[in-house]
Scaffold this active site. Structure first.
Site, PDB file in Angstrom:
ATOM      1  N   GLY A 290     -13.353  18.875   6.267  1.00 31.28           N
ATOM      2  CA  GLY A 290     -14.316  18.902   7.098  1.00 31.28           C
ATOM      3  C   GLY A 290     -14.131  19.163   8.166  1.00 31.28           C
ATOM      4  CB  SER A 291     -15.527  17.699  11.286  1.00 31.58           C
ATOM      5  OG  SER A 291     -17.051  18.041  10.855  1.00 31.58           O
ATOM      6  CB  THR A 292     -10.387  15.724   9.630  1.00 27.60           C
ATOM      7  OG1 THR A 292     -10.530  16.304   7.694  1.00 27.60           O
ATOM      8  CG2 THR A 292     -11.134  14.188   9.871  1.00 27.60           C
ATOM      9  CG  PHE A 293      -8.436  22.570   7.834  1.00 33.02           C
ATOM     10  CD1 PHE A 293      -7.502  21.585   8.092  1.00 33.02           C
ATOM     11  CD2 PHE A 293      -9.406  23.036   8.197  1.00 33.02           C
ATOM     12  CE1 PHE A 293      -6.692  23.063   7.903  1.00 33.02           C
ATOM     13  CE2 PHE A 293      -7.860  23.853   7.941  1.00 33.02           C
ATOM     14  CZ  PHE A 293      -7.138  23.539   7.809  1.00 33.02           C
ATOM     15  CE  LYS A 294     -15.619  21.112  12.907  1.00 33.72           C
ATOM     16  NZ  LYS A 294     -17.662  20.931  13.429  1.00 33.72           N
TER      17      LYS A 294
END
Length: 598
Positions: A290-294
């Site tokens: 999820g957003s931790t990969f952004k």
């Protein structure tokens, strides 16, 4: 006269025939015994005249980075009762034993009445209990001594260390992957014995008494392990989650300083726990970050020169890619409104965790170029992350044809969906952002140390090799430039100070981090509308990274669960413990701050 001569000659011939026949039989027998059966007879004689002596060799101790024992060999006792040989009544014997064994008197009496011999009344009793029974000198009570692996910290280190079975063989964790290095080989010494089976003259050979005091030392810091376990245990309890994990990594060396999961198991009594607890899922199980990969995607776009530090993007609240409408934070309501966020710079995109903004950013990269960057990070179906644990860590990514043929694939990957990895892999990627752009290999076994705490061997493919350098060779690959990672670190600090990661803000300390909330796959296909994974990845301190901290919580069930209000408090608690344990002083003047969650 002639008859006498003939008779005499016949007797001579007969004697010679008998002589040669006997000699032939004797020679034949000798040939049979010496040649045909020689090896068998030699071995038989050797077995009758000698004995092979060996002793049980304990497993090496496992300890943390400071030499604190985490797994040790002790003595245990199986206690048997033989009522046939009792000199006292069963009632008297039961009364003498019940308080020591913590068993009911009536229960013991019934056991003694039903059987006359060979009753196991206690299994793996510790030495102090055995000593109490020996002191009573009860006839008919037998103690059978055997080695036992003891784990003093129980659930705290179970996922890392694993456990051994009743044969003293590793079955999980490092007990399994380092089996050959932990289990000492018992030397075999041949000694002569007499006809009664006693050793002749020399007695027991000295080789049998050689001791090995080496310790398998890990990179784990027990204090950080405790703090992490307490934080994640409390975290999953508060949000009523299925399970959770915490990983703390040294971003420069790859040393794993803490790795815990909750719920866990007690390796001393592993048979009392469900088998799924034995799997070290932070190293094995895939999830969509999820957003931790952004932040990783932001670094890719910066390094590829697709964007610049001061670029702005318009976040229209929702965007249609092919037949799919992508919105911001749409996990619970498909009719989520397309709120317009106006123009955002790239820091705002990350700080507000804008899915739409990330789609626009990665649209500046051709899908095939974007795919190549993802592969550079060590992600892909045939790429494995080797660790010290029994199983390799792998990842999942669509094949290049599918990824480049459908625009939706690169779009969802821009905000951390559509690809999957293990928590340890995500921690490795955050270490890359922390150390100036190097992909390092996480490891948890430091080496074999002696009682003076001097390293003797380094682990090589889970086997200790005396011929290799004692200094661990860092396996690293340059992916990003320091200028790129510096920009991303500044952005991550803004996420904590004024964005979705504000639940992890601590006055006086510079912290960088990112929240993440990702949908899980549904059994019928597609994404679940009920089950999610939340996560929080932090870098501390952000101005001089020393720790990468990742918390992942599986299926939190409180209303409106996000990374900010489930995994975020876990990481905050761990950082507070880090500050206390390592005595880390504040790096900036105390600031006031208003918390909010997105």
């Amino acid at each position: 006269m002639n008859k006498k001569k003939i008779f005499g000659f016949s007797r001579i011939v007969l004697v010679w025939i008998l002589f040669f026949s006997g000699s032939s039989l004797l020679l034949g027998r000798l040939f049979y015994l010496q040649v045909m059966k020689g090896s068998w007879l030699t071995n038989k004689a050797k077995n009758q005249q000698t004995i092979i002596l060996n002793t049980f060799q304990p497993r090496r101790t496992i300890c943390d980075r400071n030499g604190i024992p985490l797994a040790i060999d002790t003595l245990a006792y199986d206690i048997f009762a033989h009522p046939l040989h009792f000199k006292k009544s069963t009632f008297d014997i039961a009364n003498e034993l019940y308080s020591i064994l913590n068993l009911d008197v009536e229960y013991l009496q019934n056991l003694f009445i039903k059987n006359t011999t060979g009753i196991c009344i206690a299994h793996q009793a510790p030495e102090q209990i055995a000593n109490q029974i020996i002191a009573k000198n009860i006839e008919g009570i037998e103690l059978v001594q055997h080695p036992k692996r003891y784990y003093p910290y129980k659930q705290l280190c179970a996922d890392v260390i694993g456990y051994v079975n009743t044969l003293h063989e590793g079955q999980a964790g490092l007990e399994l992957s380092c089996q050959e290095s932990l289990q000492l080989q018992s030397p075999e010494v041949v000694s002569a014995i007499d006809g009664r089976g006693f050793l002749i003259n020399d007695g027991i050979p000295r080789e049998l008494f050689k001791q090995d005091s080496l310790c398998l030392q890990l990179t784990i810091d027990l204090d950080l392990q405790k703090a992490s376990y307490l934080a994640i245990y409390d975290g999953i309890k508060k949000c009523n989650a299925k399970r959770g994990t915490v990983i703390i990594l040294d971003p420069y060396t790859g040393a794993i300083l803490a790795l815990v999961t909750a719920p866990s198991y007690d390796p001393n009594v592993y048979y009392d726990f469900p088998i799924e607890r034995f799997k070290n899922w932070p190293v094995i199980d895939l999830y969509e970050p999820g957003s931790t990969f952004k932040p990783i995607n932001m670094a890719i776009a910066l390094e590829a020169k697709a964007i610049k530090k001061n670029d702005f993007f318009y976040d229209e609240g929702c965007i249609q890619i092919s037949d799919t409408i992508i919105t911001n934070n749409n996990y619970y309501n498909k009719q989520f409104a397309c709120d317009k966020n106006s123009h955002l710079n790239i820091t705002d995109v990350l700080s507000n965790s804008s899915n739409v903004g990330m789609v626009h950013i990665l649209q500046r990269l051709a899908p095939e170029i974007y795919y190549q960057w993802i592969q550079k990070l060590g992600l892909g179906n045939n790429v494995f992350l080797e660790t010290d644990f029994p199983l390799s860590s792998y990842s999942s990514l669509k094949n290049i044809l599918e990824f480049t043929s459908y625009n939706i694939e690169s779009a969802v990957t821009s905000f951390g969906q559509g690809l999957a990895m293990t928590p340890i892999k995500l921690a490795q990627l955050y270490a890359c952002l922390s150390n100036g752009g190097n992909i390092i290999r996480p490891y948890i076994v430091d080496g074999l140390f002696d009682i003076q705490n001097e390293k003797l061997f380094t682990l090589n493919n889970n086997i200790f090799d005396q011929n290799i350098s004692l200094k661990r060779k860092l396996l690293k690959t340059k992916v990003f430039s320091p200028s790129t990672t510096e920009i991303v670190l500044d952005m991550l600090e803004e996420v904590i100070f004024n964005g979705t990661g504000s639940s992890c803000f601590l006055p006086g300390y510079r912290i960088g981090g990112k929240t993440g909330t990702s949908q899980k796959h549904a059994e019928q296909g597609g994404y679940s509308t009920k089950h999610i994974l939340t996560s929080f990845a932090a870098i501390f301190p952000i101005n001089n990274p020393q720790y990468v901290i990742l918390s992942v919580i599986d299926e939190p069930s409180i209303p409106l669960s996000f990374g900010s209000n489930t995994a975020g408090p876990v990481v905050r608690s761990i950082i507070e413990s880090l500050i206390r344990i390592k005595k880390i002083p504040p790096s900036i003047p105390t600031l006031t701050h208003h918390y909010y969650c997105k």
